[in-house]
Write a protein that holds these residues in place. Structure first.
Motif, PDB file in Angstrom:
ATOM      1  N   SER A  27       0.968  -1.664   0.127  1.00 57.43           N
ATOM      2  CA  SER A  27       0.123  -0.252   0.121  1.00 57.43           C
ATOM      3  C   SER A  27       0.999   0.924  -0.055  1.00 57.43           C
ATOM      4  N   GLY A  28       0.225   2.218  -0.268  1.00 55.47           N
ATOM      5  CA  GLY A  28       0.579   3.428   0.134  1.00 55.47           C
ATOM      6  C   GLY A  28       1.583   4.468   1.285  1.00 55.47           C
ATOM      7  N   THR A  29       0.568   3.470   2.062  1.00 53.98           N
ATOM      8  CA  THR A  29       1.248   3.932   3.559  1.00 53.98           C
ATOM      9  C   THR A  29       1.989   2.802   4.554  1.00 53.98           C
TER      10      THR A  29
ATOM     11  N   THR B  21      -4.220  16.987   4.184  1.00 51.11           N
ATOM     12  CA  THR B  21      -3.462  15.550   3.075  1.00 51.11           C
ATOM     13  C   THR B  21      -4.503  14.622   3.682  1.00 51.11           C
ATOM     14  N   PHE B  22      -4.612  13.343   2.767  1.00 53.55           N
ATOM     15  CA  PHE B  22      -4.729  12.463   3.403  1.00 53.55           C
ATOM     16  C   PHE B  22      -4.423  12.133   4.667  1.00 53.55           C
TER      17      PHE B  22
ATOM     18  N   ALA C 217      -3.341   9.253   5.598  1.00 56.19           N
ATOM     19  CA  ALA C 217      -2.488   7.926   5.944  1.00 56.19           C
ATOM     20  C   ALA C 217      -0.674   8.628   5.883  1.00 56.19           C
TER      21      ALA C 217
ATOM     22  N   ASP D 174       5.457  12.348  -0.309  1.00 62.52           N
ATOM     23  CA  ASP D 174       4.011  11.961  -0.334  1.00 62.52           C
ATOM     24  C   ASP D 174       3.753  11.450  -2.250  1.00 62.52           C
TER      25      ASP D 174
ATOM     26  N   ALA E 213       1.982   9.683  -3.947  1.00 67.90           N
ATOM     27  CA  ALA E 213       0.294   9.324  -3.650  1.00 67.90           C
ATOM     28  C   ALA E 213      -0.516   9.079  -5.333  1.00 67.90           C
ATOM     29  N   HIS E 214      -0.698  10.865  -5.244  1.00 68.58           N
ATOM     30  CA  HIS E 214      -1.485  11.182  -5.942  1.00 68.58           C
ATOM     31  C   HIS E 214      -1.216  11.195  -7.469  1.00 68.58           C
TER      32      HIS E 214
ATOM     33  N   SER F  76       0.318   5.609  -4.287  1.00 69.45           N
ATOM     34  CA  SER F  76      -0.532   5.007  -4.171  1.00 69.45           C
ATOM     35  C   SER F  76      -1.113   4.265  -5.262  1.00 69.45           C
TER      36      SER F  76
ATOM     37  N   THR G  21      -4.153   2.694  -5.366  1.00 71.75           N
ATOM     38  CA  THR G  21      -5.470   1.715  -4.911  1.00 71.75           C
ATOM     39  C   THR G  21      -6.661   2.375  -6.107  1.00 71.75           C
TER      40      THR G  21
ATOM     41  N   LYS H 268      -6.801   5.948  -7.722  1.00 69.90           N
ATOM     42  CA  LYS H 268      -5.401   6.853  -8.171  1.00 69.90           C
ATOM     43  C   LYS H 268      -5.480   7.003  -9.951  1.00 69.90           C
TER      44      LYS H 268
ATOM     45  N   TYR I 159     -12.988  16.573   0.096  1.00 71.15           N
ATOM     46  CA  TYR I 159     -11.656  15.742   0.050  1.00 71.15           C
ATOM     47  C   TYR I 159     -10.415  16.803   0.337  1.00 71.15           C
TER      48      TYR I 159
HETATM   49  C1  LIG Z   1      -1.914  11.339   0.241  1.00 73.38           C
HETATM   50  C2  LIG Z   1      -1.670  10.446   0.409  1.00 73.38           C
HETATM   51  N1  LIG Z   1      -0.863   9.895   0.840  1.00 73.38           N
HETATM   52  C3  LIG Z   1      -0.711   8.182   1.514  1.00 73.38           C
HETATM   53  C4  LIG Z   1      -1.774   7.400   0.783  1.00 73.38           C
HETATM   54  C5  LIG Z   1      -2.181   6.243   1.438  1.00 73.38           C
HETATM   55  O1  LIG Z   1      -2.700   5.161   0.324  1.00 73.38           O
HETATM   56  P1  LIG Z   1      -2.821   3.712   0.350  1.00 73.38           P
HETATM   57  O2  LIG Z   1      -4.167   3.935   0.592  1.00 73.38           O
HETATM   58  O3  LIG Z   1      -2.210   3.208  -0.547  1.00 73.38           O
HETATM   59  O4  LIG Z   1      -2.119   3.345   1.741  1.00 73.38           O
HETATM   60  C6  LIG Z   1      -3.124   8.124   0.143  1.00 73.38           C
HETATM   61  C7  LIG Z   1      -4.147   7.315  -0.484  1.00 73.38           C
HETATM   62  O5  LIG Z   1      -5.220   7.945  -0.880  1.00 73.38           O
HETATM   63  C8  LIG Z   1      -3.227   9.187   0.382  1.00 73.38           C
HETATM   64  O6  LIG Z   1      -4.204  10.101  -0.799  1.00 73.38           O
END
Ligand SMILES: Cc1ncc(COP(=O)(O)O)c(C=O)c1O
Length: 377
Positions: free
Chosen positions: A66-68, A90-91, A93, A162, A164-165, A186, A188, A191, A320
């Motif tokens: 995962s991104g996390t 931000t999100f 995670a 990060d 992720a996006h 990330s 998911t 994305k 969001y």
């Molecule tokens: C900015 C950001 N960082 C990290 C993550 C974590 O990714 P994941 O959901 O794959 O763990 C996300 C997930 O959407 C995210 O939006």
């Protein structure tokens, strides 16, 4: 079977939909792993990593679960300590992963127009305890990467993006993925590039890469004598197959997203009280989301009222990121800079994400925008 006779107007438009390959295209690869019985630790993850590194023009790419977990593994590999400066817009995670690594996130404000971390605020937040900056390319719009690289070097701080996006985004003609000390993505379903679930750590540093590869599998060496205390964060082979086939279509998908984005903007730009994220002028943005900011005084109703009206019209939406991290329950005790984040509060309280995905039709965009235009008064 009787087909549903729903008219266009009755059709629900979701906020997002993943890009997925045709069954015919992936059948052979799926059969290969089913026949081999090797559904993890086989050849497709390695192949996907090679293709990602080529696509992003970066030396190393390590696929993870995962991104996390990518953030956790990267933070560990870079040996981050103490305080880490992150945006609050931000999100969850982004900060959660750091806290799981025993780090303290220091939330700083965003720029009102780009939604990305404000570099002047980063400067103010640096203390002797700071070990790193973790900026986020919000919705795929790259931060001022050159300025962040300069700032982190001057202050001897690690820089972990990060991203992720932002798979497929470029900055000054160079793909995001090879900047700073490391970057994470990330994969998911929402994305631009998805593998159903998954994440990637990219870096040009061999040691960082090797540490991530060791730690994503318990820290285990072939003889089972663990060298480090790692975690279990491998990517599975099925995910890698999806990722490989989606990556092959990514350039085409990004082109379409750009067209849809321009079309959306052209439909809404004359509507009083609606504004958009400003895309960095040095960027080619792969555009993960389409967000609008609603100014109640000019538009006539507020963000929440607009969201309600969209629901009635069977149109998906998302607030969001709302609430921003410094106002999340989980960070209640760490609300260390809560009052100093006016732009984050403003964006978060007025933002609405509208349906946006590669397969969205322009007539769906017209329908969404007509609803919005009718509500303006
Ligand atoms: C900015 C950001 N960082 C990290 C993550 C974590 O990714 P994941 O959901 O794959 O763990 C996300 C997930 O959407 C995210 O939006």
């Amino acid at each position: 079977m009787v087909e549903s006779s729903k008219t266009e107007k009755d059709k629900f438009i979701p906020i997002a939909r993943p890009d997925l390959p045709d069954m015919g295209d992936i059948k052979e690869d799926i059969e290969t792993i089913l026949k081999s019985g090797m559904i993890t630790n086989y050849e497709f993850v390695r192949r996907f990593e090679k293709k990602i590194a080529e696509f992003l023009n970066v030396k190393y790419a390590a696929c993870v679960s995962s991104g996390t977990s990518a953030l956790m593994l990267a933070a560990k590999a870079l040996d981050l300590k103490g305080e880490v400066i992150v945006p609050s817009f931000t999100f969850s995670a982004t900060a959660h992963a750091l806290v799981w690594c025993g780090l303290k996130p220091i939330f700083v404000d965003a720029e009102r127009d780009t939604f990305n971390i404000d570099i002047e605020k980063v400067k103010e937040a640096i203390t002797p305890r700071t070990s790193a900056i973790v900026p986020v390319h919000v919705f795929g719009n790259p931060c001022k990467i050159d300025e962040l690289e300069k700032l982190s070097k001057e202050n001897n701080l690690k820089l972990l993006f990060d991203s992720a996006h932002a798979f497929g985004t470029s900055f000054n003609g160079k793909k995001v993925g090879g900047f700073g000390d490391a970057e994470i993505f990330s994969l998911t379903p929402t994305k631009v590039l998805t593998a159903a679930e998954g994440g990637v750590v990219t870096t040009n540093n061999r040691e960082t890469y090797e540490q991530v590869v060791l730690d994503r599998e318990y820290g285990k060496q072939p003889n089972y004598d663990c060298k480090t205390i790692g975690i279990s964060a491998r990517m599975g082979e099925f995910n890698a197959i999806l990722g490989i086939h989606n990556l092959a279509k990514l350039d085409e998908n990004i082109k379409r997203r750009k067209k849809l984005y321009d079309f959306y903007k052209s439909e809404l730009e004359d509507v009083k009280g609606i504004s958009f994220q400003k895309i960095n002028s040095s960027a080619h943005c792969s555009i993960k989301d389409f967000a609008i900011i609603i100014d109640k005084n000019l538009f006539g109703i507020d963000r929440d009222e607009l969201a309600e009206a969209l629901t009635e019209e069977k149109i998906g939406w998302r607030k969001y990121f709302y609430p921003p991290l410094h106002r999340e329950t989980a960070y209640g005790n760490m609300n260390n800079r809560g009052d100093a984040l006016p732009n984050t509060n403003f964006i978060s309280d007025n933002i609405l994400n509208l349906p946006f995905f590669t397969a969205l039709k322009t007539n769906d965009i017209v329908r969404i925008c007509n609803v919005i235009k009718k509500l303006q008064h």
